[in-house]
Design a protein around this motif. Structure first.
Motif, PDB file in Angstrom:
ATOM      1  N   SER A  59       0.567  -1.284   0.094  1.00  0.00           N
ATOM      2  CA  SER A  59      -0.067   0.009  -0.189  1.00  0.00           C
ATOM      3  C   SER A  59       1.005   0.898   0.424  1.00  0.00           C
ATOM      4  O   SER A  59       1.412   1.172   0.340  1.00  0.00           O
ATOM      5  N   LEU A  60       0.060   2.336  -0.300  1.00  0.00           N
ATOM      6  CA  LEU A  60       1.071   3.648  -0.219  1.00  0.00           C
ATOM      7  C   LEU A  60       1.577   3.906   1.405  1.00  0.00           C
ATOM      8  O   LEU A  60       2.859   4.548   1.476  1.00  0.00           O
ATOM      9  N   ALA A  61       1.291   3.681   2.431  1.00  0.00           N
ATOM     10  CA  ALA A  61       1.217   3.310   3.645  1.00  0.00           C
ATOM     11  C   ALA A  61       2.501   2.984   3.826  1.00  0.00           C
ATOM     12  O   ALA A  61       3.809   3.296   4.512  1.00  0.00           O
ATOM     13  N   ALA A  62       2.453   1.514   3.126  1.00  0.00           N
ATOM     14  CA  ALA A  62       3.743   0.782   3.195  1.00  0.00           C
ATOM     15  C   ALA A  62       4.978   0.990   2.956  1.00  0.00           C
ATOM     16  O   ALA A  62       6.102   0.910   3.303  1.00  0.00           O
ATOM     17  N   ARG A  63       5.136   1.870   1.707  1.00  0.00           N
ATOM     18  CA  ARG A  63       5.241   2.746   0.278  1.00  0.00           C
ATOM     19  C   ARG A  63       6.560   3.265   1.738  1.00  0.00           C
ATOM     20  O   ARG A  63       7.457   3.363   1.545  1.00  0.00           O
ATOM     21  N   ARG A  64       5.620   4.218   1.657  1.00  0.00           N
ATOM     22  CA  ARG A  64       6.270   5.255   2.805  1.00  0.00           C
ATOM     23  C   ARG A  64       6.882   4.951   4.453  1.00  0.00           C
ATOM     24  O   ARG A  64       7.877   5.761   4.211  1.00  0.00           O
ATOM     25  N   ILE A  65       6.222   4.190   4.852  1.00  0.00           N
ATOM     26  CA  ILE A  65       6.541   3.849   6.070  1.00  0.00           C
ATOM     27  C   ILE A  65       8.437   3.188   5.498  1.00  0.00           C
ATOM     28  O   ILE A  65       9.610   3.207   6.479  1.00  0.00           O
ATOM     29  N   ALA A  67      10.006   3.568   2.957  1.00  0.00           N
ATOM     30  CA  ALA A  67      10.728   4.843   2.431  1.00  0.00           C
ATOM     31  C   ALA A  67      11.624   5.571   3.540  1.00  0.00           C
ATOM     32  O   ALA A  67      12.771   5.348   3.412  1.00  0.00           O
ATOM     33  N   SER A  68      11.038   5.825   4.834  1.00  0.00           N
ATOM     34  CA  SER A  68      11.352   6.657   5.791  1.00  0.00           C
ATOM     35  C   SER A  68      12.014   5.545   6.800  1.00  0.00           C
ATOM     36  O   SER A  68      12.934   6.604   7.188  1.00  0.00           O
ATOM     37  N   ALA A  69      12.101   4.818   6.439  1.00  0.00           N
ATOM     38  CA  ALA A  69      12.911   3.487   7.328  1.00  0.00           C
ATOM     39  C   ALA A  69      13.736   4.163   6.416  1.00  0.00           C
ATOM     40  O   ALA A  69      15.365   3.617   7.325  1.00  0.00           O
ATOM     41  N   ARG A  70      14.659   3.310   5.524  1.00  0.00           N
ATOM     42  CA  ARG A  70      15.659   3.531   5.048  1.00  0.00           C
ATOM     43  C   ARG A  70      16.485   5.125   5.077  1.00  0.00           C
ATOM     44  O   ARG A  70      17.704   4.920   4.605  1.00  0.00           O
ATOM     45  N   SER A  71      15.744   5.692   5.153  1.00  0.00           N
ATOM     46  CA  SER A  71      16.829   7.460   4.807  1.00  0.00           C
ATOM     47  C   SER A  71      17.093   7.301   6.529  1.00  0.00           C
ATOM     48  O   SER A  71      17.086   7.074   7.409  1.00  0.00           O
TER      49      SER A  71
END
Length: 71
Positions: A59-65, A67-71
């Protein structure tokens, strides 16, 4: 004994029932308990995961989570 929450571990500690490693976030909520807080070194790292069906895109939420975990 084993407990699954930091708050119950702090309650046991306040009664003199041993030592425990708990999150400083929760331990600091119990500053009025008769317990001694000490830093644990080395610092522990926490990680989490989530199940993912290989045939269903995240989902969009999972993709954002992710992405933020990698930064």
């Amino acid at each position: 004994m084993e407990t699954h929450t930091d708050s119950s571990a702090c309650a046991f500690l306040a009664r003199g029932l041993g030592v425990s490693i708990v999150s400083s976030l929760f331990a600091n909520l119990f500053h009025d308990f008769p317990i001694v807080l000490r830093r644990f070194r080395p610092r522990s790292a926490q990680s989490s995961g989530r199940p993912q069906d290989k045939d269903v895109p995240p989902s969009l939420a999972a993709r954002r989570i992710d992405a933020s975990a990698r930064s």
